[in-house]
Design a protein around this motif. Structure first.
Motif, PDB file in Angstrom:
ATOM      1  N   GLY A  34     102.975 -12.820  75.146  1.00 47.13           N
ATOM      2  CA  GLY A  34     104.422 -12.536  75.175  1.00 47.13           C
ATOM      3  C   GLY A  34     104.749 -11.453  76.197  1.00 47.13           C
ATOM      4  N   ALA A  35     103.933 -10.403  76.238  1.00 46.44           N
ATOM      5  CA  ALA A  35     104.209  -9.301  77.176  1.00 46.44           C
ATOM      6  C   ALA A  35     104.044  -9.775  78.623  1.00 46.44           C
ATOM      7  CB  ALA A  35     103.272  -8.133  76.890  1.00 46.44           C
ATOM      8  N   LEU A  36     103.052 -10.631  78.858  1.00 48.53           N
ATOM      9  CA  LEU A  36     102.852 -11.153  80.225  1.00 48.53           C
ATOM     10  C   LEU A  36     104.050 -12.021  80.638  1.00 48.53           C
ATOM     11  CD1 LEU A  36      99.076 -11.985  79.836  1.00 48.53           C
ATOM     12  CD2 LEU A  36     100.027 -10.471  81.601  1.00 48.53           C
ATOM     13  N   VAL A  37     104.530 -12.828  79.692  1.00 48.78           N
ATOM     14  CA  VAL A  37     105.676 -13.692  79.996  1.00 48.78           C
ATOM     15  C   VAL A  37     106.911 -12.841  80.289  1.00 48.78           C
ATOM     16  CG1 VAL A  37     107.239 -15.423  79.018  1.00 48.78           C
ATOM     17  CG2 VAL A  37     104.766 -15.664  78.729  1.00 48.78           C
ATOM     18  N   ARG A  38     107.133 -11.797  79.493  1.00 55.84           N
ATOM     19  CA  ARG A  38     108.288 -10.910  79.751  1.00 55.84           C
ATOM     20  C   ARG A  38     108.179 -10.298  81.136  1.00 55.84           C
ATOM     21  NH1 ARG A  38     108.996 -12.591  75.164  1.00 55.84           N
ATOM     22  NH2 ARG A  38     109.677 -14.281  76.467  1.00 55.84           N
ATOM     23  N   ARG A  39     106.962  -9.887  81.522  1.00 58.76           N
ATOM     24  CA  ARG A  39     106.775  -9.295  82.861  1.00 58.76           C
ATOM     25  C   ARG A  39     107.156 -10.297  83.946  1.00 58.76           C
ATOM     26  NH1 ARG A  39     101.208  -5.672  82.348  1.00 58.76           N
ATOM     27  NH2 ARG A  39     102.199  -4.173  80.958  1.00 58.76           N
ATOM     28  N   ALA A  40     106.737 -11.541  83.750  1.00 62.75           N
ATOM     29  CA  ALA A  40     107.055 -12.567  84.746  1.00 62.75           C
ATOM     30  C   ALA A  40     108.563 -12.808  84.799  1.00 62.75           C
ATOM     31  CB  ALA A  40     106.305 -13.861  84.423  1.00 62.75           C
ATOM     32  N   GLU A  41     109.185 -12.861  83.618  1.00 63.23           N
ATOM     33  CA  GLU A  41     110.641 -13.072  83.587  1.00 63.23           C
ATOM     34  C   GLU A  41     111.355 -11.912  84.263  1.00 63.23           C
ATOM     35  OE1 GLU A  41     110.831 -15.502  79.316  1.00 63.23           O
ATOM     36  OE2 GLU A  41     111.369 -13.382  79.412  1.00 63.23           O
ATOM     37  N   GLU A  42     110.950 -10.685  83.903  1.00 64.56           N
ATOM     38  CA  GLU A  42     111.628  -9.508  84.474  1.00 64.56           C
ATOM     39  C   GLU A  42     111.424  -9.422  85.980  1.00 64.56           C
ATOM     40  OE1 GLU A  42     111.251  -7.212  80.297  1.00 64.56           O
ATOM     41  OE2 GLU A  42     110.285  -6.256  82.011  1.00 64.56           O
ATOM     42  N   ALA A  43     110.294  -9.937  86.436  1.00 57.78           N
ATOM     43  CA  ALA A  43     110.022  -9.914  87.885  1.00 57.78           C
ATOM     44  C   ALA A  43     110.840 -10.984  88.614  1.00 57.78           C
ATOM     45  CB  ALA A  43     108.535 -10.134  88.132  1.00 57.78           C
ATOM     46  N   GLY A  44     111.475 -11.873  87.861  1.00 57.00           N
ATOM     47  CA  GLY A  44     112.300 -12.908  88.494  1.00 57.00           C
ATOM     48  C   GLY A  44     111.534 -14.179  88.837  1.00 57.00           C
ATOM     49  N   CYS A  45     110.384 -14.386  88.206  1.00 56.06           N
ATOM     50  CA  CYS A  45     109.663 -15.650  88.414  1.00 56.06           C
ATOM     51  C   CYS A  45     110.520 -16.794  87.867  1.00 56.06           C
ATOM     52  CB  CYS A  45     108.306 -15.629  87.706  1.00 56.06           C
ATOM     53  SG  CYS A  45     107.186 -14.443  88.465  1.00 56.06           S
ATOM     54  N   THR A  46     110.418 -17.960  88.485  1.00 55.26           N
ATOM     55  CA  THR A  46     111.303 -19.058  88.078  1.00 55.26           C
ATOM     56  C   THR A  46     110.558 -20.191  87.362  1.00 55.26           C
ATOM     57  OG1 THR A  46     111.133 -19.828  90.368  1.00 55.26           O
ATOM     58  CG2 THR A  46     113.130 -18.628  89.752  1.00 55.26           C
ATOM     59  N   ALA A  47     109.253 -20.060  87.170  1.00 60.64           N
ATOM     60  CA  ALA A  47     108.502 -21.037  86.362  1.00 60.64           C
ATOM     61  C   ALA A  47     107.178 -20.405  85.939  1.00 60.64           C
ATOM     62  CB  ALA A  47     108.234 -22.314  87.157  1.00 60.64           C
ATOM     63  N   LEU A  48     106.628 -20.945  84.854  1.00 59.51           N
ATOM     64  CA  LEU A  48     105.301 -20.533  84.383  1.00 59.51           C
ATOM     65  C   LEU A  48     104.346 -21.701  84.561  1.00 59.51           C
ATOM     66  CD1 LEU A  48     106.287 -18.822  80.999  1.00 59.51           C
ATOM     67  CD2 LEU A  48     105.740 -17.684  83.160  1.00 59.51           C
ATOM     68  N   VAL A  49     103.190 -21.406  85.122  1.00 60.67           N
ATOM     69  CA  VAL A  49     102.170 -22.440  85.340  1.00 60.67           C
ATOM     70  C   VAL A  49     100.991 -22.075  84.444  1.00 60.67           C
ATOM     71  CG1 VAL A  49     100.662 -23.529  87.030  1.00 60.67           C
ATOM     72  CG2 VAL A  49     102.960 -22.770  87.711  1.00 60.67           C
ATOM     73  N   VAL A  50     100.838 -22.801  83.355  1.00 63.51           N
ATOM     74  CA  VAL A  50      99.813 -22.466  82.372  1.00 63.51           C
ATOM     75  C   VAL A  50      98.533 -23.221  82.703  1.00 63.51           C
ATOM     76  CG1 VAL A  50      99.222 -22.500  79.921  1.00 63.51           C
ATOM     77  CG2 VAL A  50     101.585 -22.101  80.629  1.00 63.51           C
ATOM     78  N   THR A  51      97.489 -22.478  82.961  1.00 64.18           N
ATOM     79  CA  THR A  51      96.210 -23.104  83.326  1.00 64.18           C
ATOM     80  C   THR A  51      95.477 -23.523  82.051  1.00 64.18           C
ATOM     81  OG1 THR A  51      96.119 -21.801  85.335  1.00 64.18           O
ATOM     82  CG2 THR A  51      94.032 -22.711  84.552  1.00 64.18           C
ATOM     83  N   VAL A  52      95.216 -24.832  81.945  1.00 65.68           N
ATOM     84  CA  VAL A  52      94.661 -25.357  80.690  1.00 65.68           C
ATOM     85  C   VAL A  52      93.254 -25.940  80.863  1.00 65.68           C
ATOM     86  CG1 VAL A  52      96.902 -25.774  79.593  1.00 65.68           C
ATOM     87  CG2 VAL A  52      95.913 -27.552  81.061  1.00 65.68           C
ATOM     88  N   ASP A  53      92.680 -25.713  82.048  1.00 66.17           N
ATOM     89  CA  ASP A  53      91.340 -26.280  82.296  1.00 66.17           C
ATOM     90  C   ASP A  53      90.221 -25.273  82.082  1.00 66.17           C
ATOM     91  OD1 ASP A  53      91.486 -24.565  84.466  1.00 66.17           O
ATOM     92  OD2 ASP A  53      91.786 -26.138  85.955  1.00 66.17           O
ATOM     93  N   SER A  54      90.527 -24.166  81.412  1.00 60.24           N
ATOM     94  CA  SER A  54      89.557 -23.075  81.342  1.00 60.24           C
ATOM     95  C   SER A  54      89.333 -22.578  79.913  1.00 60.24           C
ATOM     96  CB  SER A  54      90.025 -21.919  82.235  1.00 60.24           C
ATOM     97  OG  SER A  54      90.239 -22.359  83.551  1.00 60.24           O
TER      98      SER A  54
END
Ligand SMILES: Cc1cc2nc3c(=O)[nH]c(=O)nc-3n(C[C@H](O)[C@H](O)[C@H](O)COP(=O)(O)O)c2cc1C
Ligand SMILES: CCCCCCC(=O)C(=O)O
Length: 364
Positions: free
Chosen positions: A142-162
């Motif tokens: 949640g904290a990482l997502v908030r950081r991305a949102e606050e930074a103005g990122c416009t999408a999240l790319v969730v890596t699921v192969d690891s």
């Protein structure tokens, strides 16, 4: 003169500490998936169309609301300060100048807020997406997502192969397991749950306990579009559509995870078929020329992303090196599009792709 990715690679190899070069260049296991990603493109050919009167061309694409001057994005790669002292700041400025989307790695050696600020100092509307490894503790994710949102990122790319980390023989041989002093995965600094007096930078966890439930939870906690990176099985692609995911990246992590994974361009057609136009499908792995980009688009990818070529540009010549590599991809793709008789990416269709040695056999 724009430096082609191959030139950048040669320069980077000469300049980098061999331990760091091997970290960037290497793959998992016997590096079969790594090699196959590039080889599979060489096994495919394009049947050009002629006399189509495509007098002017436009290479731009729109992805989840973000416009990119070309269908070539910057794939998330970790630890750019190992390649160049300006690290991700240089990459971000170059991607913004080239007019493409930067997918910033959660394992960046620069915090996401600084990366987006650097991109926007060059082009205020520059798009930066944030690559996320879902962490076992929801409050950390949640904290990482908030950081991305606050930074103005416009999408999240969730890596699921690891679910676990691939075994990288080159790193094992060098004993390379940690960043050198002075460098850290800056997005992991000061996250919840850090014990008082404990390390300020949390290690990145890879968890085999992750499930669709975690993706569902993520979607419920952010308005940002969510893409899944590392999908290779058509059933997973269908499930992603059913779960309301916004996009997929067909990827084998540049051959750094499952060494038995197929070349991504060979996995692409079945994913495109499974998705049936309901989501944008991106591809990465082994894309080295404009013809590779054209093949992937013809097979149904909306866009591709490049990982190592960007790192080589960065190591060779910092911001300028990355910009040169990206501009080269744009012009090389434009050339391939023209030679196929196309005016825009959508003109590249599956009937143009044949296996080498298989023309007329209906190989695809
Ligand atoms: C040095 C290196 C670091 C990478 N770091 C990440 C990462 O932090 N997160 C991620 O999802 N993928 C990571 N990847 C995988 C890339 O996003 C991408 O899937 C791959 O590099 C594409 O293949 P290519 O290098 O042949 O273009 C990394 C790849 C490399 C080579
Ligand atoms: C546990 C360290 C995480 C860094 C991951 C970087 C990465 O994905 C890679 O392929 O390297």
């Amino acid at each position: 003169m724009n430096r082609a990715p191959d030139d950048a690679h040669r320069h980077a190899r000469a300049l980098l500490d061999p331990v760091h070069y091997d970290y960037f260049a290497g793959g998992a296991g016997r590096e079969v998936a790594l090699d196959e990603n590039e080889r599979a493109f060489r096994r495919l050919a394009l049947l050009p169309r002629v006399l189509r009167g495509a007098a002017s061309r436009d290479t731009a694409v729109t992805l989840l609301g973000d416009r990119s001057r070309m269908p070539v994005l910057v794939a998330p790669t970790a630890f750019h300060r190992l390649a160049h002292p300006e690290g991700e700041l240089a990459t971000a400025r170059a991607a913004a100048a080239a007019g493409t989307v930067l997918i910033a790695s959660m394992a960046a050696t620069t915090a996401i807020g600084e990366i987006t600020a650097a991109a926007r100092s060059v082009r205020p509307e520059a798009a930066v997406w944030f690559q996320l490894y879902l962490q076992p503790e929801p409050e950390v994710t949640g904290a990482l997502v908030r950081r991305a949102e606050e930074a103005g990122c416009t999408a999240l790319v969730v890596t699921v192969d690891s679910p676990v980390r691939g075994r990288h023989g080159r790193d094992e041989r060098h004993g390379f397991h940690d960043l050198p002093p002075g460098l850290a995965a800056e997005n992991m600094r000061d996250l919840p749950g850090t014990a008082p007096g404990g390390a300020a930078v949390r290690p990145i966890a890879m968890s085999s306990a992750l499930s669709w439930e975690h993706v569902r939870r993520l979607r419920a906690t952010t308005p940002l579009p969510v893409l899944l990176k590392g999908v290779l099985h058509p059933e997973d692609a269908r499930r992603a559509v059913a779960e309301g995911v916004d996009g997929l990246v067909v990827s084998n992590h540049g051959g750094r995870q499952l060494d038995a994974a197929p070349a991504t361009v060979e996995a692409l057609p079945r994913i495109v078929e499974a998705v049936a136009g309901r989501l944008p499908v991106l591809l990465d792995g082994g894309v080295r020329t404009g013809c590779d980009v054209a093949v992937a688009l013809a097979l149904g990818a909306t866009a591709v992303a490049v990982g190592r070529p960007v790192v080589w540009g960065l190591a060779a010549d910092g911001e300028r090196g990355v910009r040169d590599v990206l501009e080269w991809f744009r012009s090389d793709f434009d050339q391939a599009l023209a030679l196929c008789g196309g005016a825009r990416p959508a003109d590249l269709t599956a009937d143009l792709v044949v296996r080498r040695g298989g023309v007329g056999s209906g190989a695809w």
